[in-house]
Design a protein around this motif. Structure first.
Motif, PDB file in Angstrom:
ATOM      1  N   TRP A  11       0.833  -1.206   0.000  1.00 55.92           N
ATOM      2  CA  TRP A  11       0.000   0.000   0.000  1.00 55.92           C
ATOM      3  C   TRP A  11       0.869   1.259   0.000  1.00 55.92           C
ATOM      4  O   TRP A  11       0.630   2.194  -0.776  1.00 55.92           O
ATOM      5  CB  TRP A  11      -0.936  -0.016   1.208  1.00 55.92           C
ATOM      6  CG  TRP A  11      -1.613   1.298   1.400  1.00 55.92           C
ATOM      7  CD1 TRP A  11      -2.639   1.814   0.661  1.00 55.92           C
ATOM      8  CD2 TRP A  11      -1.289   2.294   2.380  1.00 55.92           C
ATOM      9  NE1 TRP A  11      -2.975   3.066   1.127  1.00 55.92           N
ATOM     10  CE2 TRP A  11      -2.157   3.376   2.185  1.00 55.92           C
ATOM     11  CE3 TRP A  11      -0.347   2.357   3.401  1.00 55.92           C
ATOM     12  CZ2 TRP A  11      -2.112   4.517   2.968  1.00 55.92           C
ATOM     13  CZ3 TRP A  11      -0.308   3.493   4.185  1.00 55.92           C
ATOM     14  CH2 TRP A  11      -1.189   4.560   3.969  1.00 55.92           C
ATOM     15  N   LEU A  12       1.872   1.305   0.854  1.00 60.68           N
ATOM     16  CA  LEU A  12       2.708   2.496   0.973  1.00 60.68           C
ATOM     17  C   LEU A  12       3.476   2.770  -0.315  1.00 60.68           C
ATOM     18  O   LEU A  12       3.601   3.922  -0.741  1.00 60.68           O
ATOM     19  CB  LEU A  12       3.676   2.350   2.153  1.00 60.68           C
ATOM     20  CG  LEU A  12       4.586   3.530   2.448  1.00 60.68           C
ATOM     21  CD1 LEU A  12       3.794   4.801   2.704  1.00 60.68           C
ATOM     22  CD2 LEU A  12       5.488   3.201   3.633  1.00 60.68           C
ATOM     23  N   GLN A  51       7.352  10.678   7.545  1.00 61.85           N
ATOM     24  CA  GLN A  51       8.651  10.318   6.982  1.00 61.85           C
ATOM     25  C   GLN A  51       9.727  11.255   7.472  1.00 61.85           C
ATOM     26  O   GLN A  51       9.449  12.358   7.927  1.00 61.85           O
ATOM     27  CB  GLN A  51       8.581  10.349   5.461  1.00 61.85           C
ATOM     28  CG  GLN A  51       8.197  11.698   4.893  1.00 61.85           C
ATOM     29  CD  GLN A  51       7.993  11.650   3.405  1.00 61.85           C
ATOM     30  OE1 GLN A  51       8.901  11.280   2.671  1.00 61.85           O
ATOM     31  NE2 GLN A  51       6.808  12.021   2.942  1.00 61.85           N
ATOM     32  N   ASP A  52      10.949  10.770   7.376  1.00 64.49           N
ATOM     33  CA  ASP A  52      12.106  11.619   7.554  1.00 64.49           C
ATOM     34  C   ASP A  52      13.035  11.330   6.384  1.00 64.49           C
ATOM     35  O   ASP A  52      12.614  10.688   5.416  1.00 64.49           O
ATOM     36  CB  ASP A  52      12.775  11.422   8.932  1.00 64.49           C
ATOM     37  CG  ASP A  52      13.270  10.009   9.191  1.00 64.49           C
ATOM     38  OD1 ASP A  52      13.597   9.277   8.216  1.00 64.49           O
ATOM     39  OD2 ASP A  52      13.349   9.613  10.368  1.00 64.49           O
ATOM     40  N   TYR A  56      10.135   5.836   6.113  1.00 68.38           N
ATOM     41  CA  TYR A  56       8.699   6.084   6.172  1.00 68.38           C
ATOM     42  C   TYR A  56       8.191   5.382   7.417  1.00 68.38           C
ATOM     43  O   TYR A  56       8.626   4.270   7.730  1.00 68.38           O
ATOM     44  CB  TYR A  56       7.975   5.486   4.957  1.00 68.38           C
ATOM     45  CG  TYR A  56       8.139   6.260   3.690  1.00 68.38           C
ATOM     46  CD1 TYR A  56       7.340   7.372   3.419  1.00 68.38           C
ATOM     47  CD2 TYR A  56       9.068   5.873   2.744  1.00 68.38           C
ATOM     48  CE1 TYR A  56       7.480   8.073   2.233  1.00 68.38           C
ATOM     49  CE2 TYR A  56       9.214   6.572   1.551  1.00 68.38           C
ATOM     50  CZ  TYR A  56       8.425   7.662   1.308  1.00 68.38           C
ATOM     51  OH  TYR A  56       8.559   8.357   0.138  1.00 68.38           O
ATOM     52  N   TYR A  57       7.248   6.019   8.104  1.00 65.23           N
ATOM     53  CA  TYR A  57       6.633   5.446   9.301  1.00 65.23           C
ATOM     54  C   TYR A  57       5.137   5.355   9.067  1.00 65.23           C
ATOM     55  O   TYR A  57       4.521   6.317   8.613  1.00 65.23           O
ATOM     56  CB  TYR A  57       6.913   6.327  10.521  1.00 65.23           C
ATOM     57  CG  TYR A  57       8.391   6.554  10.751  1.00 65.23           C
ATOM     58  CD1 TYR A  57       9.142   5.635  11.458  1.00 65.23           C
ATOM     59  CD2 TYR A  57       9.023   7.680  10.230  1.00 65.23           C
ATOM     60  CE1 TYR A  57      10.509   5.838  11.653  1.00 65.23           C
ATOM     61  CE2 TYR A  57      10.381   7.889  10.417  1.00 65.23           C
ATOM     62  CZ  TYR A  57      11.114   6.963  11.124  1.00 65.23           C
ATOM     63  OH  TYR A  57      12.458   7.152  11.302  1.00 65.23           O
ATOM     64  N   VAL A  58       4.581   4.213   9.376  1.00 63.50           N
ATOM     65  CA  VAL A  58       3.143   4.021   9.243  1.00 63.50           C
ATOM     66  C   VAL A  58       2.594   3.683  10.621  1.00 63.50           C
ATOM     67  O   VAL A  58       2.947   2.656  11.207  1.00 63.50           O
ATOM     68  CB  VAL A  58       2.807   2.906   8.231  1.00 63.50           C
ATOM     69  CG1 VAL A  58       1.302   2.734   8.122  1.00 63.50           C
ATOM     70  CG2 VAL A  58       3.421   3.209   6.865  1.00 63.50           C
ATOM     71  N   ASP A  59       1.761   4.576  11.146  1.00 59.01           N
ATOM     72  CA  ASP A  59       1.096   4.362  12.425  1.00 59.01           C
ATOM     73  C   ASP A  59      -0.327   3.914  12.142  1.00 59.01           C
ATOM     74  O   ASP A  59      -0.964   4.413  11.208  1.00 59.01           O
ATOM     75  CB  ASP A  59       1.062   5.664  13.237  1.00 59.01           C
ATOM     76  CG  ASP A  59       2.451   6.110  13.638  1.00 59.01           C
ATOM     77  OD1 ASP A  59       2.954   5.598  14.638  1.00 59.01           O
ATOM     78  OD2 ASP A  59       3.022   6.967  12.933  1.00 59.01           O
ATOM     79  N   PHE A  60      -0.835   2.998  12.943  1.00 62.45           N
ATOM     80  CA  PHE A  60      -2.186   2.494  12.731  1.00 62.45           C
ATOM     81  C   PHE A  60      -2.722   1.895  14.026  1.00 62.45           C
ATOM     82  O   PHE A  60      -1.961   1.591  14.949  1.00 62.45           O
ATOM     83  CB  PHE A  60      -2.211   1.438  11.613  1.00 62.45           C
ATOM     84  CG  PHE A  60      -1.280   0.272  11.850  1.00 62.45           C
ATOM     85  CD1 PHE A  60      -1.722  -0.867  12.496  1.00 62.45           C
ATOM     86  CD2 PHE A  60       0.032   0.328  11.427  1.00 62.45           C
ATOM     87  CE1 PHE A  60      -0.868  -1.943  12.725  1.00 62.45           C
ATOM     88  CE2 PHE A  60       0.898  -0.739  11.643  1.00 62.45           C
ATOM     89  CZ  PHE A  60       0.440  -1.878  12.284  1.00 62.45           C
ATOM     90  N   ASP A  61      -4.040   1.764  14.068  1.00 63.92           N
ATOM     91  CA  ASP A  61      -4.695   1.097  15.185  1.00 63.92           C
ATOM     92  C   ASP A  61      -5.114  -0.294  14.740  1.00 63.92           C
ATOM     93  O   ASP A  61      -5.596  -0.486  13.624  1.00 63.92           O
ATOM     94  CB  ASP A  61      -5.952   1.863  15.618  1.00 63.92           C
ATOM     95  CG  ASP A  61      -5.633   3.219  16.220  1.00 63.92           C
ATOM     96  OD1 ASP A  61      -4.498   3.405  16.705  1.00 63.92           O
ATOM     97  OD2 ASP A  61      -6.511   4.092  16.190  1.00 63.92           O
ATOM     98  N   ARG A  70       7.991   0.706  10.233  1.00 63.97           N
ATOM     99  CA  ARG A  70       8.860   1.625   9.501  1.00 63.97           C
ATOM    100  C   ARG A  70       9.499   0.893   8.326  1.00 63.97           C
ATOM    101  O   ARG A  70       9.708  -0.324   8.378  1.00 63.97           O
ATOM    102  CB  ARG A  70       9.915   2.231  10.403  1.00 63.97           C
ATOM    103  CG  ARG A  70      10.848   1.231  10.999  1.00 63.97           C
ATOM    104  CD  ARG A  70      11.770   1.880  12.004  1.00 63.97           C
ATOM    105  NE  ARG A  70      12.704   0.866  12.466  1.00 63.97           N
ATOM    106  CZ  ARG A  70      13.950   1.089  12.779  1.00 63.97           C
ATOM    107  NH1 ARG A  70      14.427   2.314  12.725  1.00 63.97           N
ATOM    108  NH2 ARG A  70      14.729   0.111  13.167  1.00 63.97           N
ATOM    109  N   PHE A  71       9.773   1.672   7.291  1.00 65.19           N
ATOM    110  CA  PHE A  71      10.325   1.132   6.059  1.00 65.19           C
ATOM    111  C   PHE A  71      11.381   2.093   5.528  1.00 65.19           C
ATOM    112  O   PHE A  71      11.140   3.304   5.488  1.00 65.19           O
ATOM    113  CB  PHE A  71       9.229   0.990   4.992  1.00 65.19           C
ATOM    114  CG  PHE A  71       8.103   0.088   5.388  1.00 65.19           C
ATOM    115  CD1 PHE A  71       8.121  -1.254   5.062  1.00 65.19           C
ATOM    116  CD2 PHE A  71       7.023   0.586   6.099  1.00 65.19           C
ATOM    117  CE1 PHE A  71       7.076  -2.092   5.427  1.00 65.19           C
ATOM    118  CE2 PHE A  71       5.968  -0.240   6.476  1.00 65.19           C
ATOM    119  CZ  PHE A  71       6.003  -1.584   6.132  1.00 65.19           C
TER     120      PHE A  71
END
Length: 95
Positions: A11-12, A51-52, A56-61, A70-71
């Motif tokens: 997805w990302l 992101q930095d 990339y950081y993906v936060d989710f519940d 993180r990727f």
């Protein structure tokens, strides 16, 4: 696509393409398919990307718990870089 990590990665990767090419109809359809997998198969909600310069950081519940994956940017940006290097192979075709 059984793992959450693989589903988020897919997805990302296509979301990054859409962010750079918001009129890319094929990318939009693909992103929707992968996003639906995150919601329906993996029961994720409140998905947020940050992101930095390196990641990339993906936060989710998931099940009431806030989680993060993180990727590396170089891993996620591969598709977009490929499209940018050979744009003639990735023309946009309107629906």
């Amino acid at each position: 696509m059984d793992s959450i990590q693989d589903a988020i990665y897919n997805w990302l990767t296509i979301k990054v393409v859409i962010d750079a090419r918001p009129d890319d109809t094929a990318a939009i359809e693909t992103e929707k398919m992968f996003y639906d997998i995150l919601l329906e198969k993996h029961n994720l909600s409140n998905i947020e990307v940050s992101q930095d310069e390196d990641m990339y950081y993906v936060d989710f519940d998931k099940q009431g718990e806030r989680k993060k994956q993180r990727f590396p940017r170089e891993l996620i940006d591969v598709m977009l870089n490929h499209i940018n290097q050979q744009p003639e192979k990735y023309r946009n075709y309107p629906l």
